[in-house]
Scaffold this motif. Structure first.
Motif, PDB file in Angstrom:
ATOM      1  N   LEU A  57       0.831  -1.200   0.000  1.00 39.93           N
ATOM      2  CA  LEU A  57       0.000   0.000   0.000  1.00 39.93           C
ATOM      3  C   LEU A  57       0.866   1.250   0.000  1.00 39.93           C
ATOM      4  O   LEU A  57       1.833   1.334   0.768  1.00 39.93           O
ATOM      5  CB  LEU A  57      -0.910   0.011   1.231  1.00 39.93           C
ATOM      6  N   ASN A  63       7.694   9.354   1.288  1.00 40.23           N
ATOM      7  CA  ASN A  63       8.944   8.808   1.808  1.00 40.23           C
ATOM      8  C   ASN A  63       9.183   7.393   1.317  1.00 40.23           C
ATOM      9  O   ASN A  63       9.457   6.488   2.089  1.00 40.23           O
ATOM     10  CB  ASN A  63       8.963   8.879   3.343  1.00 40.23           C
ATOM     11  N   LEU A  64       9.063   7.234  -0.005  1.00 42.41           N
ATOM     12  CA  LEU A  64       9.249   5.915  -0.609  1.00 42.41           C
ATOM     13  C   LEU A  64      10.277   6.002  -1.728  1.00 42.41           C
ATOM     14  O   LEU A  64      10.225   6.922  -2.544  1.00 42.41           O
ATOM     15  CB  LEU A  64       7.938   5.443  -1.236  1.00 42.41           C
ATOM     16  N   GLY A  97      -7.641   7.026   6.358  1.00 43.82           N
ATOM     17  CA  GLY A  97      -6.196   6.789   6.214  1.00 43.82           C
ATOM     18  C   GLY A  97      -5.606   7.480   4.997  1.00 43.82           C
ATOM     19  O   GLY A  97      -4.410   7.749   4.950  1.00 43.82           O
ATOM     20  N   GLY A 124       2.390  13.997   3.553  1.00 44.79           N
ATOM     21  CA  GLY A 124       2.023  12.590   3.660  1.00 44.79           C
ATOM     22  C   GLY A 124       0.544  12.449   3.949  1.00 44.79           C
ATOM     23  O   GLY A 124      -0.186  13.439   4.008  1.00 44.79           O
ATOM     24  N   THR A 125       0.107  11.208   4.118  1.00 43.78           N
ATOM     25  CA  THR A 125      -1.279  10.935   4.490  1.00 43.78           C
ATOM     26  C   THR A 125      -1.339  10.588   5.979  1.00 43.78           C
ATOM     27  O   THR A 125      -0.307  10.262   6.594  1.00 43.78           O
ATOM     28  CB  THR A 125      -1.829   9.734   3.703  1.00 43.78           C
ATOM     29  N   HIS A 131       1.454   4.868  10.311  1.00 45.85           N
ATOM     30  CA  HIS A 131       2.341   3.715  10.072  1.00 45.85           C
ATOM     31  C   HIS A 131       3.718   3.958  10.691  1.00 45.85           C
ATOM     32  O   HIS A 131       4.304   3.060  11.296  1.00 45.85           O
ATOM     33  CB  HIS A 131       2.447   3.487   8.562  1.00 45.85           C
ATOM     34  N   SER A 135       6.328  12.372  13.833  1.00 45.06           N
ATOM     35  CA  SER A 135       6.446  13.231  15.012  1.00 45.06           C
ATOM     36  C   SER A 135       7.255  14.477  14.685  1.00 45.06           C
ATOM     37  O   SER A 135       8.019  14.505  13.711  1.00 45.06           O
ATOM     38  CB  SER A 135       7.140  12.474  16.143  1.00 45.06           C
ATOM     39  N   ARG A 170       9.244   6.677  15.420  1.00 47.69           N
ATOM     40  CA  ARG A 170       9.153   6.322  13.990  1.00 47.69           C
ATOM     41  C   ARG A 170       8.638   4.905  13.745  1.00 47.69           C
ATOM     42  O   ARG A 170       8.924   4.316  12.704  1.00 47.69           O
ATOM     43  CB  ARG A 170      10.497   6.485  13.275  1.00 47.69           C
ATOM     44  N   GLU A 176      -0.411  -3.965   9.710  1.00 48.63           N
ATOM     45  CA  GLU A 176      -1.249  -4.638   8.717  1.00 48.63           C
ATOM     46  C   GLU A 176      -1.097  -3.970   7.348  1.00 48.63           C
ATOM     47  O   GLU A 176      -0.425  -2.955   7.218  1.00 48.63           O
ATOM     48  CB  GLU A 176      -2.722  -4.594   9.155  1.00 48.63           C
ATOM     49  N   ILE A 179      -4.050   0.962   6.918  1.00 44.54           N
ATOM     50  CA  ILE A 179      -4.756   1.680   7.984  1.00 44.54           C
ATOM     51  C   ILE A 179      -5.848   2.468   7.261  1.00 44.54           C
ATOM     52  O   ILE A 179      -5.557   3.355   6.452  1.00 44.54           O
ATOM     53  CB  ILE A 179      -3.796   2.629   8.737  1.00 44.54           C
ATOM     54  N   TRP A 292      11.355   0.099  -1.588  1.00 44.80           N
ATOM     55  CA  TRP A 292      10.582  -0.958  -2.273  1.00 44.80           C
ATOM     56  C   TRP A 292      11.352  -1.462  -3.470  1.00 44.80           C
ATOM     57  O   TRP A 292      11.933  -0.702  -4.203  1.00 44.80           O
ATOM     58  CB  TRP A 292       9.244  -0.405  -2.753  1.00 44.80           C
TER      59      TRP A 292
HETATM   60  C1  LIG Z   1      10.377  17.165   3.438  1.00 43.53           C
HETATM   61  C2  LIG Z   1       9.955  16.099   4.429  1.00 43.53           C
HETATM   62  C3  LIG Z   1       9.880  16.393   5.783  1.00 43.53           C
HETATM   63  C4  LIG Z   1       9.529  15.412   6.708  1.00 43.53           C
HETATM   64  N1  LIG Z   1       9.506  15.732   8.024  1.00 43.53           N
HETATM   65  C5  LIG Z   1       9.177  14.784   8.927  1.00 43.53           C
HETATM   66  C6  LIG Z   1       9.143  15.081  10.323  1.00 43.53           C
HETATM   67  O1  LIG Z   1       9.395  16.202  10.740  1.00 43.53           O
HETATM   68  N2  LIG Z   1       8.782  14.095  11.173  1.00 43.53           N
HETATM   69  C7  LIG Z   1       8.463  12.823  10.740  1.00 43.53           C
HETATM   70  O2  LIG Z   1       8.128  11.970  11.554  1.00 43.53           O
HETATM   71  N3  LIG Z   1       8.508  12.515   9.428  1.00 43.53           N
HETATM   72  C8  LIG Z   1       8.848  13.459   8.523  1.00 43.53           C
HETATM   73  N4  LIG Z   1       8.862  13.137   7.205  1.00 43.53           N
HETATM   74  C9  LIG Z   1       8.446  11.793   6.807  1.00 43.53           C
HETATM   75  C10 LIG Z   1       6.912  11.751   6.759  1.00 43.53           C
HETATM   76  O3  LIG Z   1       6.397  11.437   8.014  1.00 43.53           O
HETATM   77  C11 LIG Z   1       6.451  10.659   5.905  1.00 43.53           C
HETATM   78  O4  LIG Z   1       6.923  11.077   4.663  1.00 43.53           O
HETATM   79  C12 LIG Z   1       4.936  10.511   5.801  1.00 43.53           C
HETATM   80  O5  LIG Z   1       4.335  10.335   7.057  1.00 43.53           O
HETATM   81  C13 LIG Z   1       4.649   9.332   4.941  1.00 43.53           C
HETATM   82  O6  LIG Z   1       3.301   9.416   4.533  1.00 43.53           O
HETATM   83  P1  LIG Z   1       2.913   8.949   3.066  1.00 43.53           P
HETATM   84  O7  LIG Z   1       1.428   8.909   3.023  1.00 43.53           O
HETATM   85  O8  LIG Z   1       3.549   9.793   2.016  1.00 43.53           O
HETATM   86  O9  LIG Z   1       3.489   7.472   3.019  1.00 43.53           O
HETATM   87  P2  LIG Z   1       4.332   6.779   1.854  1.00 43.53           P
HETATM   88  O10 LIG Z   1       5.623   7.500   1.684  1.00 43.53           O
HETATM   89  O11 LIG Z   1       3.479   6.593   0.671  1.00 43.53           O
HETATM   90  O12 LIG Z   1       4.607   5.357   2.531  1.00 43.53           O
HETATM   91  C14 LIG Z   1       5.521   5.219   3.589  1.00 43.53           C
HETATM   92  C15 LIG Z   1       5.203   3.909   4.327  1.00 43.53           C
HETATM   93  O13 LIG Z   1       3.938   4.040   4.965  1.00 43.53           O
HETATM   94  C16 LIG Z   1       3.075   2.975   4.577  1.00 43.53           C
HETATM   95  N5  LIG Z   1       1.715   3.494   4.486  1.00 43.53           N
HETATM   96  C17 LIG Z   1       1.316   4.613   3.856  1.00 43.53           C
HETATM   97  N6  LIG Z   1      -0.017   4.775   4.007  1.00 43.53           N
HETATM   98  C18 LIG Z   1      -0.454   3.719   4.747  1.00 43.53           C
HETATM   99  C19 LIG Z   1      -1.730   3.295   5.219  1.00 43.53           C
HETATM  100  N7  LIG Z   1      -2.862   3.992   4.986  1.00 43.53           N
HETATM  101  N8  LIG Z   1      -1.804   2.137   5.906  1.00 43.53           N
HETATM  102  C20 LIG Z   1      -0.694   1.405   6.182  1.00 43.53           C
HETATM  103  N9  LIG Z   1       0.555   1.748   5.755  1.00 43.53           N
HETATM  104  C21 LIG Z   1       0.654   2.899   5.048  1.00 43.53           C
HETATM  105  C22 LIG Z   1       3.583   2.507   3.222  1.00 43.53           C
HETATM  106  O14 LIG Z   1       3.216   1.166   2.982  1.00 43.53           O
HETATM  107  C23 LIG Z   1       5.083   2.697   3.395  1.00 43.53           C
HETATM  108  O15 LIG Z   1       5.616   1.581   4.049  1.00 43.53           O
HETATM  109  C24 LIG Z   1       9.227  14.102   6.264  1.00 43.53           C
HETATM  110  C25 LIG Z   1       9.308  13.793   4.898  1.00 43.53           C
HETATM  111  C26 LIG Z   1       9.686  14.768   3.995  1.00 43.53           C
HETATM  112  C27 LIG Z   1       9.802  14.393   2.543  1.00 43.53           C
END
Ligand SMILES: Cc1cc2nc3c(=O)[nH]c(=O)nc-3n(C[C@H](O)[C@H](O)[C@H](O)COP(=O)(O)OP(=O)(O)OC[C@H]3O[C@@H](n4cnc5c(N)ncnc54)[C@H](O)[C@@H]3O)c2cc1C
Length: 292
Positions: A57, A63-64, A97, A124-125, A131, A135, A170, A176, A179, A292
């Protein structure tokens, strides 16, 4: 019957994944699906699970790092409105989610619910944030969760209550497949005061991290209280480049992808940074980015 029969309207084959990620790197997904309802998602996961096809998912791909060879099996994307709902009742929020973290933060602040303003400017979402227990400045999303509905890899829906979930630096126990939604509870504060606080935090964060249109990823976890950024900085690695991927000058825990960057460049830069930090500090940096 073909694997996707009955799901042709939501499944695409050999879909390029790069445009769905912030790094804009990587190959195709064998199958890529954007279900429009929860029922559709459940039926689809059951079909692929019964046929023993791997399923992953993707959130908003913030952050992939996707390999150049692409991904075998099914990649799910919860982009439909059904997965992005945000409902507020009193001090409680029910959030899909697939909802954007920025919408979650804005809704909480507007409703005078305190806490999420600290996560302003993180992309992000909400599912992705739960997941990895996103923070900032000592506030983590997991600390406000009351319950979460998840979909497991066999296609069964499960609800976890607060006492059955754990969140730490983190990471979360929500391992699962998906979410789907969560409920949160907050203390109340004046919306005006929260808006001011959020604006100040946003200015600080915007100055500290790469601009929104930069292809950047947050690469390593901090190590037992030592920030990954300072460990990398002290190893003299700011600006270090492998191919078209570079350690960010402003904050070296971000890697920047330039035109022509590949997943291999990225992986080689991760290895180089880990080796130099290990040599200098005897610390093994763990990745925070999903590979991945
Ligand atoms: C510029 C920048 C600044 C950031 N600053 C911070 C910060 O200050 N603090 C911090 O904690 N993080 C930080 N991040 C990281 C950020 O938390 C993550 O990028 C974000 O939470 C990931 O969400 P996403 O939906 O894009 O997930 P994705 O990048 O698409 O996926 C990341 C992981 O989450 C899983 N995932 C995604 N959605 C779901 C779901 N609905 N159910 C189950 N699994 C799921 C995916 O399978 C994958 O393993 C930063 C990233 C960037 C690029």
């Amino acid at each position: 019957m073909s694997l996707i029969s009955g799901f042709e309207h939501i499944v695409r084959e050999n879909e390029p994944l790069a445009p769905y990620t912030r790094l804009n790197i990587g190959g195709v997904a064998e199958y890529f699906a954007e279900p429009t309802t929860k029922d559709e998602l459940v039926s689809l996961v059951k079909r692929f699970a019964e046929n023993e096809v791997p399923i992953r998912l993707m959130g908003s791909g913030t952050n992939l790092l996707i390999s150049t060879q692409g991904i075998a099996g099914l990649v799910l994307h919860l982009s439909a409105p059904a997965f992005g709902q945000i409902d507020v009742e009193g001090d409680t929020m029910a959030v899909g989610g697939g909802a954007k973290l920025s919408h979650f933060v804005a809704s909480a602040v507007r409703e005078g619910l305190t806490g999420p303003q600290h996560l302003v400017g993180i992309t992000g979402t909400v599912g992705g944030a739960l997941h990895s227990n996103t923070s900032a400045v000592g506030f983590d999303i997991g600390s406000w969760v009351q319950s979460a509905e998840v979909l497991n890899r066999s296609g069964e829906l499960v609800t976890h209550e607060k006492e059955n979930m754990s969140f730490s630096y983190r990471q979360s126990s929500l391992s699962e497949l998906a979410i789907l939604s969560a409920t949160f509870k907050f203390d109340s504060e004046s919306a005006e005061a929260l808006t001011k606080q959020m604006q100040k935090l946003w200015i600080v964060r915007r100055a500290a991290q790469p601009a929104a249109d930069v292809r950047a990823a947050y690469v390593f976890k901090d190590h037992r209280g030592d920030s990954a950024s300072s460990l990398i900085d002290q190893a003299g690695l700011k600006g270090t480049r492998v191919g078209e991927v570079e350690v960010c000058d402003r904050d070296p825990n971000f890697f920047i992808a330039h035109d022509g960057a590949t997943a291999d460049d990225f992986l080689r830069l991760i290895e180089l940074v880990q080796t130099r930090v290990r040599d200098q500090h005897e610390v093994e940096l763990q990745t925070s980015i999903g590979i991945w």
